[in-house]
Design an enzyme around this catalytic site. Structure first.
Site, PDB file in Angstrom:
ATOM      1  N   HIS A  13       0.840  -1.196   0.000  1.00 11.78           N
ATOM      2  CA  HIS A  13       0.000   0.000   0.000  1.00 11.78           C
ATOM      3  C   HIS A  13       0.869   1.237   0.000  1.00 11.78           C
ATOM      4  O   HIS A  13       2.069   1.173   0.219  1.00 11.78           O
ATOM      5  CB  HIS A  13      -0.999   0.003   1.184  1.00 11.78           C
ATOM      6  CG  HIS A  13      -0.428   0.452   2.495  1.00 11.78           C
ATOM      7  ND1 HIS A  13      -1.202   0.908   3.534  1.00 11.78           N
ATOM      8  CD2 HIS A  13       0.838   0.518   2.964  1.00 11.78           C
ATOM      9  CE1 HIS A  13      -0.439   1.238   4.559  1.00 11.78           C
ATOM     10  NE2 HIS A  13       0.804   1.004   4.249  1.00 11.78           N
ATOM     11  N   CYS A  24       5.485   7.045   4.073  1.00 13.93           N
ATOM     12  CA  CYS A  24       4.368   6.165   3.740  1.00 13.93           C
ATOM     13  C   CYS A  24       3.648   6.579   2.468  1.00 13.93           C
ATOM     14  O   CYS A  24       2.714   5.923   2.024  1.00 13.93           O
ATOM     15  CB  CYS A  24       3.389   6.091   4.909  1.00 13.93           C
ATOM     16  SG  CYS A  24       4.173   5.365   6.349  1.00 13.93           S
ATOM     17  N   HIS A  30       3.310  -4.548   4.085  1.00 18.05           N
ATOM     18  CA  HIS A  30       3.192  -4.965   5.480  1.00 18.05           C
ATOM     19  C   HIS A  30       2.752  -6.427   5.535  1.00 18.05           C
ATOM     20  O   HIS A  30       2.042  -6.914   4.650  1.00 18.05           O
ATOM     21  CB  HIS A  30       2.144  -4.146   6.244  1.00 18.05           C
ATOM     22  CG  HIS A  30       2.510  -2.707   6.415  1.00 18.05           C
ATOM     23  ND1 HIS A  30       3.458  -2.280   7.316  1.00 18.05           N
ATOM     24  CD2 HIS A  30       2.048  -1.589   5.802  1.00 18.05           C
ATOM     25  CE1 HIS A  30       3.550  -0.957   7.258  1.00 18.05           C
ATOM     26  NE2 HIS A  30       2.718  -0.524   6.341  1.00 18.05           N
ATOM     27  N   HIS A  68      -1.977 -10.370  -0.853  1.00 17.48           N
ATOM     28  CA  HIS A  68      -1.121 -10.199  -2.026  1.00 17.48           C
ATOM     29  C   HIS A  68      -1.713  -9.244  -3.063  1.00 17.48           C
ATOM     30  O   HIS A  68      -1.497  -9.419  -4.271  1.00 17.48           O
ATOM     31  CB  HIS A  68      -0.743 -11.548  -2.647  1.00 17.48           C
ATOM     32  CG  HIS A  68       0.311 -12.282  -1.863  1.00 17.48           C
ATOM     33  ND1 HIS A  68       0.031 -12.941  -0.691  1.00 17.48           N
ATOM     34  CD2 HIS A  68       1.630 -12.410  -2.063  1.00 17.48           C
ATOM     35  CE1 HIS A  68       1.146 -13.459  -0.204  1.00 17.48           C
ATOM     36  NE2 HIS A  68       2.139 -13.144  -1.022  1.00 17.48           N
ATOM     37  N   GLU A 107      -0.658  -3.297  11.578  1.00 20.25           N
ATOM     38  CA  GLU A 107       0.298  -3.047  10.485  1.00 20.25           C
ATOM     39  C   GLU A 107       1.666  -3.567  10.877  1.00 20.25           C
ATOM     40  O   GLU A 107       2.443  -3.991  10.025  1.00 20.25           O
ATOM     41  CB  GLU A 107       0.388  -1.553  10.200  1.00 20.25           C
ATOM     42  CG  GLU A 107      -0.699  -1.057   9.304  1.00 20.25           C
ATOM     43  CD  GLU A 107      -0.326   0.229   8.594  1.00 20.25           C
ATOM     44  OE1 GLU A 107       0.586   0.925   9.047  1.00 20.25           O
ATOM     45  OE2 GLU A 107      -0.976   0.513   7.590  1.00 20.25           O
TER      46      GLU A 107
HETATM   47  N1  LIG Z   1      -2.833   6.049  12.662  1.00 18.71           N
HETATM   48  C1  LIG Z   1      -2.098   5.530  11.645  1.00 18.71           C
HETATM   49  N2  LIG Z   1      -0.838   5.941  11.459  1.00 18.71           N
HETATM   50  C2  LIG Z   1      -0.102   5.414  10.476  1.00 18.71           C
HETATM   51  C3  LIG Z   1      -0.646   4.446   9.629  1.00 18.71           C
HETATM   52  C4  LIG Z   1      -1.992   4.031   9.834  1.00 18.71           C
HETATM   53  O1  LIG Z   1      -2.544   3.181   9.114  1.00 18.71           O
HETATM   54  N3  LIG Z   1      -2.671   4.590  10.844  1.00 18.71           N
HETATM   55  N4  LIG Z   1       0.129   3.902   8.665  1.00 18.71           N
HETATM   56  C5  LIG Z   1       1.373   4.235   8.479  1.00 18.71           C
HETATM   57  C6  LIG Z   1       2.177   3.553   7.415  1.00 18.71           C
HETATM   58  O2  LIG Z   1       1.430   2.512   6.829  1.00 18.71           O
HETATM   59  C7  LIG Z   1       3.531   3.017   7.875  1.00 18.71           C
HETATM   60  O3  LIG Z   1       4.059   2.194   6.854  1.00 18.71           O
HETATM   61  C8  LIG Z   1       3.414   2.180   9.119  1.00 18.71           C
HETATM   62  O4  LIG Z   1       4.642   1.606   9.419  1.00 18.71           O
HETATM   63  P1  LIG Z   1       5.610   2.212  10.573  1.00 18.71           P
HETATM   64  O5  LIG Z   1       4.813   2.694  11.709  1.00 18.71           O
HETATM   65  O6  LIG Z   1       6.495   3.161   9.919  1.00 18.71           O
HETATM   66  O7  LIG Z   1       6.312   0.959  11.104  1.00 18.71           O
HETATM   67  P2  LIG Z   1       7.588   0.277  10.538  1.00 18.71           P
HETATM   68  O8  LIG Z   1       7.692  -1.035  11.215  1.00 18.71           O
HETATM   69  O9  LIG Z   1       7.493   0.222   9.062  1.00 18.71           O
HETATM   70  O10 LIG Z   1       8.766   1.243  10.924  1.00 18.71           O
HETATM   71  P3  LIG Z   1       9.626   1.319  12.235  1.00 18.71           P
HETATM   72  O11 LIG Z   1      10.810   2.107  11.845  1.00 18.71           O
HETATM   73  O12 LIG Z   1       9.987  -0.075  12.632  1.00 18.71           O
HETATM   74  O13 LIG Z   1       8.792   2.003  13.283  1.00 18.71           O
HETATM   75  C9  LIG Z   1       2.006   5.288   9.277  1.00 18.71           C
HETATM   76  N5  LIG Z   1       1.166   5.819  10.289  1.00 18.71           N
HETATM   77 ZN   LIG Z   2       2.344   1.247   5.578  1.00 16.68          ZN
END
Ligand SMILES: Nc1nc2c(c(=O)[nH]1)N=C([C@H](O)[C@H](O)COP(=O)(O)OP(=O)(O)OP(=O)(O)O)CN2
Ligand SMILES: [Zn+2]
Length: 118
Positions: A13, A24, A30, A68, A107
């Site tokens: 996504h 993002c 994910h 997928h 996520e």
């Molecule tokens: N309230 C929300 N905040 C965020 C969403 C969401 O759906 N609701 N989504 C995202 C992004 O999808 C982002 O990819 C989420 O991943 P992240 O928090 O960055 O976690 P990661 O494991 O990829 O990264 P770390 O460095 O390990 O924290 C963002 N916010």
């Molecule tokens: Zn994401």
């Protein structure tokens, strides 16, 4: 009594409504985890709320629409945040699972959204 059954799916996504500078905004993936919680009295005959097998059967076609795929291309998920995915699942699962009381979408293991209906 509440029961919860967990499922996983893999999907890509990107978030169209965040600034260009937000990471993002770029396509990424994910390993999502979904938890369906059902709440109802325990049936005295079966000893359960709902047969886990029946939950799995009811959820399978919904899961198949996510696994997928690029979620942005799924109708109704043009802005596929965890919040929107949880509500999207709720609205599609509630008919087949009337005892559904909440949908959690993770996520990452550390971040999730939970929807309990309107
Ligand atoms: N309230 C929300 N905040 C965020 C969403 C969401 O759906 N609701 N989504 C995202 C992004 O999808 C982002 O990819 C989420 O991943 P992240 O928090 O960055 O976690 P990661 O494991 O990829 O990264 P770390 O460095 O390990 O924290 C963002 N916010
Ligand atoms: Zn994401």
């Amino acid at each position: 009594m509440k029961i919860t059954q967990a499922f996983t799916f893999e999907a890509a996504h990107w978030l169209p409504n965040v600034p260009d500078t937000h990471r993002c905004r770029r396509m990424h993936g994910h390993s999502y985890r979904v938890e369906l919680t059902l709440s109802a009295p325990v049936d005295p005959q079966t000893g359960w709320v709902v047969d886990f097998f029946d939950v799995e059967t009811a959820f399978a076609p919904i899961l198949a629409r996510l696994d997928h795929y690029c979620l942005n291309e799924v109708e109704g998920l043009e802005n596929p945040t965890a919040e929107h995915i949880a509500a999207w699942i709720w609205h599609r699962a509630k008919g087949a699972l009337p005892a559904l009381s909440s949908v959690r979408v993770y996520e990452t293991p550390m971040s999730w959204a939970e929807y309990e209906g309107d």
